[in-house]
Design a protein around this motif. Structure first.
Motif, PDB file in Angstrom:
ATOM      1  N   ILE A 214       0.832  -1.211   0.000  1.00 36.42           N
ATOM      2  CA  ILE A 214       0.000   0.000   0.000  1.00 36.42           C
ATOM      3  C   ILE A 214       0.861   1.253   0.000  1.00 36.42           C
ATOM      4  CG2 ILE A 214      -1.685   1.353   1.341  1.00 36.42           C
ATOM      5  CD1 ILE A 214      -2.829  -1.117  -0.140  1.00 36.42           C
ATOM      6  N   ASN A 215       1.941   1.267   0.794  1.00 38.52           N
ATOM      7  CA  ASN A 215       2.830   2.430   0.778  1.00 38.52           C
ATOM      8  C   ASN A 215       3.496   2.586  -0.575  1.00 38.52           C
ATOM      9  OD1 ASN A 215       3.310   4.262   3.153  1.00 38.52           O
ATOM     10  ND2 ASN A 215       3.100   2.283   4.167  1.00 38.52           N
ATOM     11  N   GLY A 216       3.779   1.471  -1.242  1.00 37.82           N
ATOM     12  CA  GLY A 216       4.322   1.540  -2.595  1.00 37.82           C
ATOM     13  C   GLY A 216       3.326   2.169  -3.551  1.00 37.82           C
ATOM     14  N   ILE A 217       2.075   1.762  -3.471  1.00 39.86           N
ATOM     15  CA  ILE A 217       1.037   2.342  -4.342  1.00 39.86           C
ATOM     16  C   ILE A 217       0.861   3.830  -4.042  1.00 39.86           C
ATOM     17  CG2 ILE A 217      -1.442   2.311  -4.851  1.00 39.86           C
ATOM     18  CD1 ILE A 217      -1.276  -0.764  -4.560  1.00 39.86           C
ATOM     19  N   TRP A 218       0.844   4.180  -2.759  1.00 37.03           N
ATOM     20  CA  TRP A 218       0.747   5.599  -2.397  1.00 37.03           C
ATOM     21  C   TRP A 218       1.947   6.382  -2.924  1.00 37.03           C
ATOM     22  CZ3 TRP A 218      -0.867   4.819   3.386  1.00 37.03           C
ATOM     23  CH2 TRP A 218      -2.252   4.675   3.466  1.00 37.03           C
ATOM     24  N   GLY A 219       3.118   5.732  -2.937  1.00 37.69           N
ATOM     25  CA  GLY A 219       4.322   6.396  -3.432  1.00 37.69           C
ATOM     26  C   GLY A 219       4.195   6.810  -4.890  1.00 37.69           C
ATOM     27  N   PHE A 220       3.488   6.019  -5.701  1.00 39.82           N
ATOM     28  CA  PHE A 220       3.280   6.384  -7.105  1.00 39.82           C
ATOM     29  C   PHE A 220       2.444   7.656  -7.228  1.00 39.82           C
ATOM     30  CE2 PHE A 220       3.912   1.717  -7.777  1.00 39.82           C
ATOM     31  CZ  PHE A 220       5.122   1.840  -8.452  1.00 39.82           C
ATOM     32  N   ASP A 221       1.666   7.928  -6.192  1.00 42.92           N
ATOM     33  CA  ASP A 221       0.812   9.117  -6.175  1.00 42.92           C
ATOM     34  C   ASP A 221       1.455  10.258  -5.381  1.00 42.92           C
ATOM     35  OD1 ASP A 221      -1.533  10.400  -6.969  1.00 42.92           O
ATOM     36  OD2 ASP A 221      -2.554   9.899  -5.090  1.00 42.92           O
ATOM     37  N   GLY A 222       2.699  10.045  -4.923  1.00 42.51           N
ATOM     38  CA  GLY A 222       3.405  11.094  -4.182  1.00 42.51           C
ATOM     39  C   GLY A 222       3.060  11.140  -2.708  1.00 42.51           C
ATOM     40  N   GLY A 223       2.575  10.044  -2.145  1.00 44.07           N
ATOM     41  CA  GLY A 223       2.232  10.017  -0.727  1.00 44.07           C
ATOM     42  C   GLY A 223       2.859   8.838  -0.023  1.00 44.07           C
ATOM     43  N   GLY A 224       2.495   8.635   1.216  1.00 47.04           N
ATOM     44  CA  GLY A 224       2.975   7.505   2.001  1.00 47.04           C
ATOM     45  C   GLY A 224       4.365   7.717   2.573  1.00 47.04           C
ATOM     46  N   ASP A 225       4.875   6.649   3.176  1.00 50.39           N
ATOM     47  CA  ASP A 225       6.178   6.706   3.839  1.00 50.39           C
ATOM     48  C   ASP A 225       7.328   6.966   2.876  1.00 50.39           C
ATOM     49  OD1 ASP A 225       5.190   6.339   6.379  1.00 50.39           O
ATOM     50  OD2 ASP A 225       5.509   4.175   6.404  1.00 50.39           O
ATOM     51  N   PHE A 226       7.232   6.442   1.657  1.00 50.58           N
ATOM     52  CA  PHE A 226       8.329   6.614   0.710  1.00 50.58           C
ATOM     53  C   PHE A 226       8.444   8.064   0.248  1.00 50.58           C
ATOM     54  CE2 PHE A 226       7.017   2.094   0.042  1.00 50.58           C
ATOM     55  CZ  PHE A 226       8.053   1.565   0.792  1.00 50.58           C
TER      56      PHE A 226
ATOM     57  N   GLN B 240       7.604  10.547   2.125  1.00 51.46           N
ATOM     58  CA  GLN B 240       8.137  11.241   3.297  1.00 51.46           C
ATOM     59  C   GLN B 240       9.658  11.130   3.327  1.00 51.46           C
ATOM     60  OE1 GLN B 240       6.822   9.650   7.044  1.00 51.46           O
ATOM     61  NE2 GLN B 240       7.844  11.224   8.232  1.00 51.46           N
ATOM     62  N   MET B 241      10.180   9.939   3.021  1.00 45.17           N
ATOM     63  CA  MET B 241      11.631   9.761   3.000  1.00 45.17           C
ATOM     64  C   MET B 241      12.263  10.653   1.931  1.00 45.17           C
ATOM     65  SD  MET B 241      13.792   6.310   2.380  1.00 45.17           S
ATOM     66  CE  MET B 241      15.572   6.278   2.482  1.00 45.17           C
ATOM     67  N   SER B 242      11.654  10.702   0.762  1.00 41.66           N
ATOM     68  CA  SER B 242      12.184  11.531  -0.322  1.00 41.66           C
ATOM     69  C   SER B 242      12.173  13.006   0.050  1.00 41.66           C
ATOM     70  CB  SER B 242      11.369  11.316  -1.595  1.00 41.66           C
ATOM     71  OG  SER B 242      11.497   9.998  -2.031  1.00 41.66           O
ATOM     72  N   LYS B 243      11.122  13.439   0.743  1.00 39.09           N
ATOM     73  CA  LYS B 243      11.043  14.843   1.154  1.00 39.09           C
ATOM     74  C   LYS B 243      12.112  15.179   2.183  1.00 39.09           C
ATOM     75  CE  LYS B 243       6.183  15.308   0.091  1.00 39.09           C
ATOM     76  NZ  LYS B 243       4.828  15.225   0.601  1.00 39.09           N
ATOM     77  N   VAL B 244      12.411  14.231   3.094  1.00 37.51           N
ATOM     78  CA  VAL B 244      13.451  14.463   4.091  1.00 37.51           C
ATOM     79  C   VAL B 244      14.810  14.591   3.412  1.00 37.51           C
ATOM     80  CG1 VAL B 244      14.708  13.424   6.026  1.00 37.51           C
ATOM     81  CG2 VAL B 244      12.226  13.393   6.015  1.00 37.51           C
ATOM     82  N   ILE B 245      15.062  13.767   2.402  1.00 31.30           N
ATOM     83  CA  ILE B 245      16.366  13.771   1.742  1.00 31.30           C
ATOM     84  C   ILE B 245      16.480  14.892   0.715  1.00 31.30           C
ATOM     85  CG2 ILE B 245      17.928  12.459   0.250  1.00 31.30           C
ATOM     86  CD1 ILE B 245      16.797   9.909   1.478  1.00 31.30           C
ATOM     87  N   PHE B 246      15.493  15.008  -0.182  1.00 29.10           N
ATOM     88  CA  PHE B 246      15.617  15.896  -1.332  1.00 29.10           C
ATOM     89  C   PHE B 246      14.710  17.117  -1.304  1.00 29.10           C
ATOM     90  CE2 PHE B 246      16.653  11.616  -2.955  1.00 29.10           C
ATOM     91  CZ  PHE B 246      17.948  11.849  -3.383  1.00 29.10           C
TER      92      PHE B 246
ATOM     93  N   THR C 147      11.085   8.789  -5.006  1.00 31.08           N
ATOM     94  CA  THR C 147       9.846   8.245  -4.453  1.00 31.08           C
ATOM     95  C   THR C 147       9.320   7.112  -5.322  1.00 31.08           C
ATOM     96  OG1 THR C 147       9.250  10.362  -3.454  1.00 31.08           O
ATOM     97  CG2 THR C 147       7.469   8.793  -3.775  1.00 31.08           C
ATOM     98  N   ILE C 148       9.367   7.286  -6.623  1.00 32.37           N
ATOM     99  CA  ILE C 148       8.897   6.245  -7.544  1.00 32.37           C
ATOM    100  C   ILE C 148       9.759   4.981  -7.395  1.00 32.37           C
ATOM    101  CG2 ILE C 148       8.578   5.610  -9.977  1.00 32.37           C
ATOM    102  CD1 ILE C 148       6.518   7.616  -8.977  1.00 32.37           C
ATOM    103  N   VAL C 149      11.073   5.168  -7.304  1.00 29.75           N
ATOM    104  CA  VAL C 149      11.970   4.014  -7.131  1.00 29.75           C
ATOM    105  C   VAL C 149      11.643   3.284  -5.829  1.00 29.75           C
ATOM    106  CG1 VAL C 149      14.380   3.338  -6.737  1.00 29.75           C
ATOM    107  CG2 VAL C 149      13.826   4.978  -8.532  1.00 29.75           C
ATOM    108  N   LEU C 150      11.457   4.035  -4.746  1.00 30.85           N
ATOM    109  CA  LEU C 150      11.104   3.417  -3.467  1.00 30.85           C
ATOM    110  C   LEU C 150       9.728   2.765  -3.532  1.00 30.85           C
ATOM    111  CD1 LEU C 150      12.405   6.079  -0.921  1.00 30.85           C
ATOM    112  CD2 LEU C 150      13.423   3.865  -1.467  1.00 30.85           C
ATOM    113  N   ALA C 151       8.814   3.370  -4.267  1.00 35.04           N
ATOM    114  CA  ALA C 151       7.476   2.789  -4.411  1.00 35.04           C
ATOM    115  C   ALA C 151       7.552   1.442  -5.120  1.00 35.04           C
ATOM    116  CB  ALA C 151       6.567   3.751  -5.169  1.00 35.04           C
ATOM    117  N   VAL C 152       8.371   1.351  -6.142  1.00 38.18           N
ATOM    118  CA  VAL C 152       8.557   0.075  -6.840  1.00 38.18           C
ATOM    119  C   VAL C 152       9.133  -0.965  -5.888  1.00 38.18           C
ATOM    120  CG1 VAL C 152       9.889  -1.075  -8.650  1.00 38.18           C
ATOM    121  CG2 VAL C 152       8.760   1.095  -9.135  1.00 38.18           C
ATOM    122  N   ILE C 153      10.125  -0.557  -5.105  1.00 32.95           N
ATOM    123  CA  ILE C 153      10.719  -1.476  -4.124  1.00 32.95           C
ATOM    124  C   ILE C 153       9.667  -1.931  -3.120  1.00 32.95           C
ATOM    125  CG2 ILE C 153      12.369  -1.632  -2.205  1.00 32.95           C
ATOM    126  CD1 ILE C 153      14.246   0.148  -3.889  1.00 32.95           C
ATOM    127  N   GLY C 154       8.820  -1.015  -2.663  1.00 29.42           N
ATOM    128  CA  GLY C 154       7.766  -1.367  -1.713  1.00 29.42           C
ATOM    129  C   GLY C 154       6.770  -2.357  -2.278  1.00 29.42           C
TER     130      GLY C 154
END
Length: 130
Positions: free
Chosen positions: A19-31, A33-39, A49-56
């Motif tokens: 679910i967090n992976g799917i949310w990541g494709f839409d720019g949400g979820g934990d992934f 959040q990680m991208s926003k903290v870093i970049f 975020t998309i790369v992390l979403a695929v991993i999720g």
């Protein structure tokens, strides 16, 4: 009884990651959040975020496949990569976020950290190589 506990833990973790992976494709979820903290809000953060979403999504699917004993070549290596990515995720989001002041140390923070650590624990116990 352990088998039932592991079953529910793996199902919950797989659904959480998927679910967090799917949310990541839409720019949400934990992934996200990680991208926003870093970049911050940059385009590189969106790609990350998309790369992390695929991993999720892949990690969630791999956990489900492992539960049902479906053999996949190199699944242990893939799970080890997911474990490392998730451990880095915890360090970046939960620890660096706290140190940078992006996150306040309170009960909500502890609840989120506990959830992230439960996912890491489930990933580690699901992997024979970790």
């Amino acid at each position: 009884m352990d088998r039932i506990g592991y079953f529910f833990l793996y199902i919950a973790t797989a659904v959480y990651l998927f679910i967090n992976g799917i949310w990541g494709f839409d720019g949400g979820g934990d992934f996200a959040q990680m991208s926003k903290v870093i970049f911050g809000g940059s385009d590189i953060g969106g790609i990350f975020t998309i790369v992390l979403a695929v991993i999720g999504v892949v990690a969630g699917a791999l956990l489900i496949l492992q539960i049902f004993k479906i053999a996949i070549p190199r699944i242990e290596l893939m799970m080890l990569i997911v474990i490392i990515v998730w451990a880095v995720f915890i360090v970046v989001v939960d620890i660096l976020g706290l140190l940078k002041g992006d996150v306040k140390f309170n009960l909500e923070y502890l609840a989120v950290l506990a959830g992230h650590l439960m996912v890491l624990g489930a990933l580690i116990t699901s992997s024979k190589s970790a």
